[in-house]
Write an enzyme that holds these catalytic residues in place. Sequence first.
Site, short mmCIF file in Angstrom:
data_model
loop_
_atom_site.label_atom_id
_atom_site.label_comp_id
_atom_site.label_asym_id
_atom_site.label_seq_id
_atom_site.Cartn_x
_atom_site.Cartn_y
_atom_site.Cartn_z
N HIS A 16 0.78 -3.76 1.31
CA HIS A 16 0.53 -3.54 2.73
C HIS A 16 -0.82 -4.12 3.12
O HIS A 16 -1.58 -4.63 2.29
CB HIS A 16 0.65 -2.05 3.10
CG HIS A 16 -0.54 -1.21 2.78
ND1 HIS A 16 -0.76 0.02 3.33
CD2 HIS A 16 -1.59 -1.41 1.95
CE1 HIS A 16 -1.88 0.54 2.87
NE2 HIS A 16 -2.40 -0.31 2.03
N CYS A 35 -9.02 -2.89 2.70
CA CYS A 35 -7.61 -2.68 3.07
C CYS A 35 -7.17 -3.64 4.17
O CYS A 35 -5.99 -3.71 4.50
CB CYS A 35 -7.38 -1.24 3.50
SG CYS A 35 -7.45 -0.12 2.11
N HIS A 41 -2.44 -6.21 -0.30
CA HIS A 41 -2.77 -5.61 -1.60
C HIS A 41 -1.70 -4.56 -1.87
O HIS A 41 -0.96 -4.18 -0.96
CB HIS A 41 -4.17 -4.99 -1.58
CG HIS A 41 -4.30 -3.87 -0.60
ND1 HIS A 41 -4.58 -4.08 0.73
CD2 HIS A 41 -4.16 -2.53 -0.74
CE1 HIS A 41 -4.61 -2.91 1.36
NE2 HIS A 41 -4.35 -1.96 0.49
N HIS A 43 -0.09 -0.89 -3.78
CA HIS A 43 -0.34 0.48 -4.25
C HIS A 43 0.85 0.96 -5.06
O HIS A 43 1.99 0.54 -4.81
CB HIS A 43 -0.53 1.44 -3.07
CG HIS A 43 -1.79 1.21 -2.31
ND1 HIS A 43 -3.03 1.57 -2.79
CD2 HIS A 43 -2.02 0.65 -1.10
CE1 HIS A 43 -3.96 1.25 -1.90
NE2 HIS A 43 -3.38 0.68 -0.87
N ASP A 81 10.63 0.01 -1.93
CA ASP A 81 10.15 -0.36 -3.27
C ASP A 81 10.07 -1.88 -3.43
O ASP A 81 11.03 -2.60 -3.11
CB ASP A 81 11.08 0.23 -4.33
CG ASP A 81 10.51 0.07 -5.73
OD1 ASP A 81 9.27 0.05 -5.88
OD2 ASP A 81 11.32 -0.04 -6.67
N HIS A 82 8.92 -2.34 -3.91
CA HIS A 82 8.66 -3.77 -4.12
C HIS A 82 8.73 -4.59 -2.84
O HIS A 82 8.96 -5.80 -2.87
CB HIS A 82 9.59 -4.37 -5.20
CG HIS A 82 9.18 -3.99 -6.58
ND1 HIS A 82 9.20 -2.70 -7.05
CD2 HIS A 82 8.70 -4.73 -7.60
CE1 HIS A 82 8.77 -2.67 -8.29
NE2 HIS A 82 8.45 -3.88 -8.66
N GLU A 126 -1.43 7.61 -1.97
CA GLU A 126 -1.66 6.17 -2.05
C GLU A 126 -2.39 5.84 -3.35
O GLU A 126 -2.19 4.78 -3.95
CB GLU A 126 -2.48 5.73 -0.84
CG GLU A 126 -2.54 4.24 -0.67
CD GLU A 126 -3.34 3.87 0.56
OE1 GLU A 126 -2.71 3.52 1.58
OE2 GLU A 126 -4.58 3.92 0.52
NI NI Z 1 -4.10 0.04 0.91
#
Ligand code: NI
Length: 137
Positions: A16, A35, A41, A43, A81-82, A126
């Site tokens: 995200h 961020c 990036h 998580h 997911d992914h 997160e």
């Molecule tokens: Ni983040």
Amino acid sequence: MPKTYVTRRVHFNAAHRLHNPQKSDEWNRETFGKCNLPNWHGHNYVVEVTVCGTPDTETGYVIDLGHLRKIIEEKILNVCDHRNLNLDVPFLRGIIPSTENLAIAFWQQLENTIPSGTLYAVKVFETERNMAEYRGE
Ligand code: NI
């Protein structure tokens, strides 16, 4: 009647970026720091879904956790997911994918598929240290 709270924990990986397109690049950098880096990036998200109720007299269950797992898979994991949360997830379109907003959005995805009035909380971690919780308020 004694009320109990049962929780299913799941995890998924996703990319995200926190960015508010209504604001300047400078404001976004100052507000979101790393961020806001433009190339995304990732998580390792953990989601905990808690359902409450009185255990059924025949099964002893508030909800069959296998059933709850399937609902979470279908509504959240299969979609997130992914994926890139900013780009790939229809129900997150136009939403800044902060942990808080994810908790609210996941609740909204789940609430109509879980017996009414029994969804109690959705927690989204997160990182191990940062978590947001939504209780439908
Ligand atoms: Ni983040």
